[in-house]
Motif scaffolding. Structure first.
Motif, PDB file in Angstrom:
ATOM      1  N   MET A 847       0.726  -1.237  -0.218  1.00 13.09           N
ATOM      2  CA  MET A 847      -0.025  -0.121  -0.012  1.00 13.09           C
ATOM      3  C   MET A 847       0.808   1.147   0.212  1.00 13.09           C
ATOM      4  O   MET A 847       0.854   2.306  -0.902  1.00 13.09           O
ATOM      5  CB  MET A 847      -1.029   0.026   1.157  1.00 13.09           C
ATOM      6  N   ILE A 848       1.842   1.306   0.915  1.00  7.28           N
ATOM      7  CA  ILE A 848       2.718   2.590   0.730  1.00  7.28           C
ATOM      8  C   ILE A 848       3.563   2.799  -0.330  1.00  7.28           C
ATOM      9  O   ILE A 848       3.552   3.917  -0.878  1.00  7.28           O
ATOM     10  CB  ILE A 848       3.638   2.317   2.249  1.00  7.28           C
ATOM     11  N   ARG A 849       4.057   1.796  -0.896  1.00  2.73           N
ATOM     12  CA  ARG A 849       4.740   1.932  -2.129  1.00  2.73           C
ATOM     13  C   ARG A 849       3.862   2.050  -3.368  1.00  2.73           C
ATOM     14  O   ARG A 849       4.249   3.231  -4.049  1.00  2.73           O
ATOM     15  CB  ARG A 849       5.511   0.662  -2.301  1.00  2.73           C
ATOM     16  N   THR A 850       2.903   1.561  -3.590  1.00  2.00           N
ATOM     17  CA  THR A 850       2.167   1.679  -4.752  1.00  2.00           C
ATOM     18  C   THR A 850       1.157   2.835  -4.625  1.00  2.00           C
ATOM     19  O   THR A 850       0.812   3.348  -5.946  1.00  2.00           O
ATOM     20  CB  THR A 850       1.156   0.524  -5.167  1.00  2.00           C
ATOM     21  N   GLU A 851       0.789   3.331  -3.598  1.00  2.00           N
ATOM     22  CA  GLU A 851      -0.084   4.630  -3.700  1.00  2.00           C
ATOM     23  C   GLU A 851       0.821   5.761  -3.029  1.00  2.00           C
ATOM     24  O   GLU A 851       0.231   6.678  -3.116  1.00  2.00           O
ATOM     25  CB  GLU A 851      -0.944   4.282  -2.484  1.00  2.00           C
ATOM     26  N   GLU A 875      -4.127  10.321  11.658  1.00  2.00           N
ATOM     27  CA  GLU A 875      -5.414   9.630  11.733  1.00  2.00           C
ATOM     28  C   GLU A 875      -6.013   8.860  10.636  1.00  2.00           C
ATOM     29  O   GLU A 875      -6.320   7.677  10.833  1.00  2.00           O
ATOM     30  CB  GLU A 875      -6.487  10.814  12.471  1.00  2.00           C
ATOM     31  N   GLU A 876      -5.738   9.332   9.560  1.00  2.00           N
ATOM     32  CA  GLU A 876      -6.239   8.743   8.319  1.00  2.00           C
ATOM     33  C   GLU A 876      -5.519   7.433   8.035  1.00  2.00           C
ATOM     34  O   GLU A 876      -6.233   6.379   7.821  1.00  2.00           O
ATOM     35  CB  GLU A 876      -6.082   9.671   7.180  1.00  2.00           C
ATOM     36  N   TYR A 877      -4.285   7.454   8.213  1.00  2.00           N
ATOM     37  CA  TYR A 877      -3.481   6.317   7.780  1.00  2.00           C
ATOM     38  C   TYR A 877      -3.862   5.072   8.918  1.00  2.00           C
ATOM     39  O   TYR A 877      -3.758   4.078   8.582  1.00  2.00           O
ATOM     40  CB  TYR A 877      -2.053   6.729   7.761  1.00  2.00           C
ATOM     41  N   ALA A 878      -3.762   5.722   9.994  1.00  2.00           N
ATOM     42  CA  ALA A 878      -3.990   4.677  11.247  1.00  2.00           C
ATOM     43  C   ALA A 878      -5.051   3.888  11.072  1.00  2.00           C
ATOM     44  O   ALA A 878      -5.173   2.757  11.212  1.00  2.00           O
ATOM     45  CB  ALA A 878      -4.195   5.363  12.550  1.00  2.00           C
ATOM     46  N   VAL A 879      -6.289   4.549  10.580  1.00  2.00           N
ATOM     47  CA  VAL A 879      -7.569   3.605  10.250  1.00  2.00           C
ATOM     48  C   VAL A 879      -7.264   2.749   9.146  1.00  2.00           C
ATOM     49  O   VAL A 879      -7.743   1.750   9.517  1.00  2.00           O
ATOM     50  CB  VAL A 879      -8.597   4.750   9.889  1.00  2.00           C
ATOM     51  N   ARG A 880      -6.748   3.255   7.976  1.00  2.00           N
ATOM     52  CA  ARG A 880      -6.111   2.417   7.102  1.00  2.00           C
ATOM     53  C   ARG A 880      -5.511   1.077   7.407  1.00  2.00           C
ATOM     54  O   ARG A 880      -5.630   0.020   6.998  1.00  2.00           O
ATOM     55  CB  ARG A 880      -5.633   3.197   5.897  1.00  2.00           C
ATOM     56  N   PHE A 881      -4.396   1.501   8.303  1.00  2.67           N
ATOM     57  CA  PHE A 881      -3.602   0.293   8.643  1.00  2.67           C
ATOM     58  C   PHE A 881      -4.088  -0.592   9.571  1.00  2.67           C
ATOM     59  O   PHE A 881      -4.372  -1.864   9.485  1.00  2.67           O
ATOM     60  CB  PHE A 881      -2.094   0.881   9.403  1.00  2.67           C
ATOM     61  N   VAL A 882      -4.970  -0.134  10.379  1.00  2.00           N
ATOM     62  CA  VAL A 882      -5.871  -0.856  11.414  1.00  2.00           C
ATOM     63  C   VAL A 882      -6.841  -1.850  10.610  1.00  2.00           C
ATOM     64  O   VAL A 882      -6.822  -3.072  10.609  1.00  2.00           O
ATOM     65  CB  VAL A 882      -6.701  -0.144  12.191  1.00  2.00           C
ATOM     66  N   ASP A 883      -7.450  -1.142   9.542  1.00  2.00           N
ATOM     67  CA  ASP A 883      -8.359  -1.991   8.834  1.00  2.00           C
ATOM     68  C   ASP A 883      -7.605  -3.115   8.025  1.00  2.00           C
ATOM     69  O   ASP A 883      -8.246  -4.232   7.682  1.00  2.00           O
ATOM     70  CB  ASP A 883      -8.952  -1.090   7.660  1.00  2.00           C
ATOM     71  N   ALA A 884      -6.460  -3.077   7.580  1.00  2.00           N
ATOM     72  CA  ALA A 884      -5.699  -3.918   6.953  1.00  2.00           C
ATOM     73  C   ALA A 884      -5.141  -4.823   7.670  1.00  2.00           C
ATOM     74  O   ALA A 884      -5.348  -6.131   7.151  1.00  2.00           O
ATOM     75  CB  ALA A 884      -4.341  -3.078   6.192  1.00  2.00           C
ATOM     76  N   MET A 885      -4.818  -4.696   8.858  1.00  2.00           N
ATOM     77  CA  MET A 885      -4.428  -5.636   9.907  1.00  2.00           C
ATOM     78  C   MET A 885      -5.662  -6.696  10.440  1.00  2.00           C
ATOM     79  O   MET A 885      -5.507  -7.577  10.592  1.00  2.00           O
ATOM     80  CB  MET A 885      -3.819  -5.178  11.018  1.00  2.00           C
ATOM     81  N   GLU A 886      -6.869  -5.714  10.453  1.00  2.00           N
ATOM     82  CA  GLU A 886      -7.833  -6.685  10.797  1.00  2.00           C
ATOM     83  C   GLU A 886      -8.861  -7.337   9.980  1.00  2.00           C
ATOM     84  O   GLU A 886      -9.471  -8.583  10.216  1.00  2.00           O
ATOM     85  CB  GLU A 886      -8.986  -5.702  11.582  1.00  2.00           C
ATOM     86  N   ARG A 887      -8.388  -7.147   8.444  1.00  2.00           N
ATOM     87  CA  ARG A 887      -9.094  -7.949   7.518  1.00  2.00           C
ATOM     88  C   ARG A 887      -7.978  -8.611   7.006  1.00  2.00           C
ATOM     89  O   ARG A 887      -8.352  -9.355   5.737  1.00  2.00           O
ATOM     90  CB  ARG A 887      -9.770  -6.863   6.603  1.00  2.00           C
ATOM     91  N   ILE A 888      -6.927  -8.981   7.232  1.00  2.00           N
ATOM     92  CA  ILE A 888      -6.041  -9.638   6.239  1.00  2.00           C
ATOM     93  C   ILE A 888      -6.199 -10.856   6.340  1.00  2.00           C
ATOM     94  O   ILE A 888      -5.867 -11.469   4.949  1.00  2.00           O
ATOM     95  CB  ILE A 888      -4.536  -9.546   7.078  1.00  2.00           C
TER      96      ILE A 888
END
Length: 909
Positions: A847-851, A875-888
């Motif tokens: 995510m970090i690299r491609t976006e 705040e925005e990135y934290a929500v996105r990273f949390v979502d990625a980890m919880e939906r992995i």
């Protein structure tokens, strides 16, 4: 100049372990040879795995030791050694002398006392010490990374961190720890009823055995206090039994033990033939070496003569020098588009920020290794390829499927050389070797020997001591580097087939889809580093320095004289001559003033507690504060860079080194002070995201226990639910922590004895709690049993992503089998948690690299990830990273995380 190193072999300990580790081999006359074979294998790997300046074989002397006078029952219960072992021992001991090595023993003492005395002498000389042993009694000698234990079989190095992780105490507390728990093998009584967990808690609270008994009235619960009072004499007698004597001899001439590099097998060649160890003879080429040595001083260049022959055969392979731009360009044009290329680099050192490439090698067929010299620098150096041509060739190579052995290291240098952030890789043979067998040695030399029966040219035989690869003659460099490339290619073929045979397509998919991409994820994190506010550390340093200065003045005042507190010799004179305190035996080098001695004198003089506090502050100052400041100051951005070890644990968890940022104290105020120095730069924030109760959620997923699954799916507090089930609703809140201990303890096979020790309850109460637990979660016990039975039946367990860990129950001792049972369960859960966080890290890295996100992934601390991001998007990135980890990955229960944003690491809690 590097510090000299002393290697001490716990000889009998190695012999016994070797005897039980190998099958019952015999020669044609029926004489047992298993121990002898293990010893020869060890000697063959000695210079490769344990190379040092001095080598000492420590031996037990015949007859009883002084400990029999302290307690006639000491070691009285030991069963006699098997006859087959006794038959081989004198031969192996005789071989030590015949091979030109030196042993050390003294009447009335054990080998461990020899080792302790050598350690003391070596430390006084400023030497580093490696003790090759699996004996837990020697953990008391560990001193950070200056004195370490090394497992002869696994090659694992044990330092203070390993002692703390394995036993829950610092090495300086290990004697008191053994004094409390005893040792049934040696008939050391300890305190009856005190187990490991209780001992850990007592020493954590009171520090030492003396302090514990001085403040015995503070001990709770009453049952433990009663046991301590009843068995007081046993505790102190046990301490005398387990404490190693470190003053057996006054001085030691280390020059007598200088490690030689001659072939050790020539003097015992006839014995090797007599005992028919033909496989060993073939592997070591001992017969050929013997026939050529009457006498012989074969030059190193002759040993690798075949490597200079361009026509390669499939057995030995060969190395070809490419020393002109034209030759390199022509060679590049011959490489097929779909080629698989094994790649390796040679550098001036291990630090990519300071060292540089010297050359590189590659192989496209596993037969020929091409070496391309670029930056060799010595008088009379021959032709080399230009850096422009080399850069172009490396770019072309990485357009193919590239494999390497520990290729993350090579990528650090190559990406810096090319000025790029990232290069694609296909596979890593070190990771493959780890996936096929996580307990094996992953060194290329050892893998080549065991899998290809090929002995490689050794680095120490190629690079002279004190020099680097740039000083190596190009012709010699070619032989060494070319071999690295074609052996890597061959290892890939063998290891890929092994993994496929062992784990099927799922195992290969996990390697290519998760592990190899994860290598690149780690590479990116290592390059980022983490910012350190040296001002915070400098302030902390001043505070600690002030405390040190104050304590120094107070100690000098209490003693009535000024002296060097860091000089054991001066301190010994003050303590035992000026102050007249009781002391042990005086040697020519002075009195012992180690921590055990000082702890025994705590109530003899008011300066002793101050001295102990001084040493604690001094270690904090020198071990943590100053090194971190130095590392940060060496970087223009004040960042510290760690190296993540992907293959360092059997379960799959990451470790880190140079420095170990995963081991910074977290549960103490001191640890938090240090973590406050790791900061987000101006305009940035740190984000910490931690998986919540990940192993328990995996337990619910795997066991499919209805109660557990429903509790997680309905968002209940699992520890509170357990507390209600075990103790009722009225007592649940008060006993939630007990429930938490049970939840995590039983997850890793905690039995009723350990649970009773941990909670300070009777074994009957512990048994009832365990029974109620399994009644509450009826599917869990069956699932635990199923894991163990599977491990015994098919020899392995699998993690969530089908990564396997193998267990050899068939040849294991009863104690080892019990450990395997615990580790099999542990691997499923800890290994699966590791799988999940690797998947999350790979996904977020992409995510970090491609976006092009304004974020950096910095650290992984077990189940936690730490990021550095621009403050306005935190705040925005934290929500996105949390979502990625919880939906992995979709499990039967939801994955949950906790998230914190802060200006420094200490706020991410």
């Amino acid at each position: 100049m590097a510090q000299p190193t002393v290697t001490i072999i716990d000889t009998f300990g190695f012999f016994f372990r070797s005897f039980y580790a190998l099958p019952p081999l015999k020669n044609r006359h029926g004489f047992p040879t298993g121990l002898l074979t293990g010893f020869i294998n060890f000697i063959a790997s000695l210079h490769k795995d344990h190379s040092s300046d001095y080598l000492i074989f420590a031996l037990d002397a015949k007859g009883p030791s002084f400990r029999a006078e302290i307690d006639p029952n000491y070691k009285a219960n030991r069963s006699p050694a098997p006859e087959e072992l006794i038959q081989q021992l004198p031969i192996a001991i005789d071989w030590i002398d015949k091979m030109g090595y030196k042993s050390l023993s003294q009447s009335g003492y054990e080998a461990d006392d020899m080792i302790a005395s050598v350690v003391r002498q070596a430390r006084q000389h400023g030497f580093l010490v490696r003790v090759v042993s699996h004996d837990k009694d020697l953990y008391q000698l560990i001193d950070d990374d200056r004195v370490v234990l090394v497992d002869a079989i696994s090659k694992k190095v044990m330092n203070e961190r390993h002692c703390d992780e394995k036993y829950g105490v610092h090495p300086c507390q290990f004697i008191d720890y053994q004094s409390l728990i005893g040792d049934t093998a040696d008939n050391v009584p300890g305190v009856k009823g005190i187990g490991k967990v209780t001992a850990q808690k007592l020493l954590s609270q009171f520090g030492t055995l003396d302090t514990l008994y001085e403040r015995i009235e503070e001990v709770t619960p009453p049952r433990i206090r009663g046991l301590l009072e009843t068995y007081r004499d046993d505790a102190f007698r046990s301490r005398e039994l387990v404490r190693l004597k470190d003053d057996v001899f006054d001085t030691l001439d280390f020059s007598e033990f200088a490690m030689h590099f001659d072939n050790p097998f020539l003097p015992i060649y006839d014995d090797l033939v007599h005992y028919e160890m033909n496989a060993v003879l073939r592997t070591l080429k001992a017969k050929a070496l013997f026939e050529e040595s009457q006498p012989s001083n074969t030059p190193q260049s002759e040993k690798t003569e075949k490597a200079e022959v361009p026509q390669c055969d499939s057995l030995d392979g060969c190395s070809v020098l490419i020393d002109s731009d034209a030759a390199l360009i022509a060679l590049m044009e011959t490489i097929a588009d779909d080629a698989l290329i094994a790649f390796d680099t040679e550098t001036t050192g291990l630090d990519p920020s300071k060292d540089h490439l010297v050359g590189f090698s590659f192989s496209t067929d596993g037969k020929t290794g091409y070496y391309v010299p670029m930056m060799h620098s010595y008088l009379g150096v021959g032709d080399q390829v230009s850096t422009e041509a080399a850069a172009k060739a490396i770019r072309l190579i990485f357009e193919h499927r590239v494999i390497g052995h520990n290729i993350k290291f090579d990528l650090h240098f190559v990406t810096r050389f090319l000025g790029v952030d990232r290069l694609s890789i296909y596979a890593d043979t070190m990771v493959l070797a780890w996936l096929t067998d996580s307990s094996r040695s992953l060194a290329m030399d050892n893998l080549s020997q065991s899998l290809l029966h090929h002995e490689m040219i050794h680095f120490k035989d190629t690079v002279k001591k004190g020099e680097n690869f740039a000083s190596v003659a190009i012709e010699d460099a070619c032989k060494y580097a070319g071999e690295d490339a074609y052996i890597t290619y061959r290892l890939y073929e063998v290891l890929k087939e092994q993994l496929l045979l062992k784990g099927g397509q799922e195992a290969l998919d996990e390697a290519f889809d998760v592990e190899f991409p994860f290598t690149l994820t780690l590479l990116g994190m290592e390059k980022e580093g983490i910012a350190v506010d040296t001002a915070v550390l400098e302030l902390f340093k001043k505070e600690v320095a002030h405390e040190i200065a104050t304590l120094t003045e107070q100690i000098h005042s209490a003693c009535g004289t000024v002296f060097n507190l860091n000089s054991p010799k001066q301190l010994g004179v003050i303590l035992f001559e000026t102050l007249g305190l009781p002391h042990g035996k005086k040697t020519k080098t002075g009195y012992s003033t180690d921590e055990q001695v000082l702890e025994g004198l705590q109530f003899e003089h008011p300066m002793i507690p101050m001295l102990l506090q001084y040493r604690e502050y001094h270690k904090l100052y020198s071990t943590y504060i100053e090194p971190l400041i130095a590392l940060a100051q060496n970087d223009p951005s004040s960042r510290i860079y760690t190296s993540f070890v992907q293959t360092g644990t059997a379960t799959g968890r990451l470790s880190s080194k140079n420095p170990n940022l995963q081991n910074i104290p977290v549960k103490t105020a001191l640890g938090m002070r240090i973590r406050e120095a790791f900061v987000a730069p101006r305009g940035k924030k740190l984000i910490g995201i931690d998986y919540s109760q990940i192993e328990l959620r995996l337990l619910a997923h795997f066991s499919e226990d209805t109660v557990l699954v429903n509790a997680f799916n309905e968002g209940h507090d699992i520890h509170m639910q357990t507390a209600i089930a075990l103790f009722g609703a009225e007592d649940a809140s008060r006993k939630r922590n007990i429930a938490k201990t049970v939840n995590f303890g039983l997850l890793y096979g905690m039995g009723q004895k350990k649970l009773s020790d941990t909670l300070g309850i009777t074994t009957k109460e512990a048994k009832e709690i365990i029974e109620r637990y399994f009644e509450t979660f009826p599917s869990v016990k069956g699932y635990f049993n199923g894991i163990v039975e599977q491990a015994k039946e098919i020899g392995y367990v699998e993690t969530l992503l089908h990564r396997r860990r193998y267990f050899d129950f068939g040849s294991a001792t009863p104690m080892l089998k019990a450990a395997y049972e615990r580790e099999s369960v542990n691997t499923v859960f800890q290994g699966s948690a590791s799988d999940l966080i690797k998947l999350s890290m790979n996904k977020i890295d992409t995510m970090i690299r491609t976006e092009g996100l304004r974020a950096r992934m910095l650290l992984q601390i077990h189940d936690e990830l730490i990021f550095e991001v621009d403050a306005d998007v935190a705040e925005e990135y934290a929500v996105r990273f949390v979502d990625a980890m919880e939906r992995i990955l979709e499990l039967r229960v939801p994955l949950k995380t906790s998230m914190h944003i802060g200006n420094h690491w200490g706020e991410l809690k």
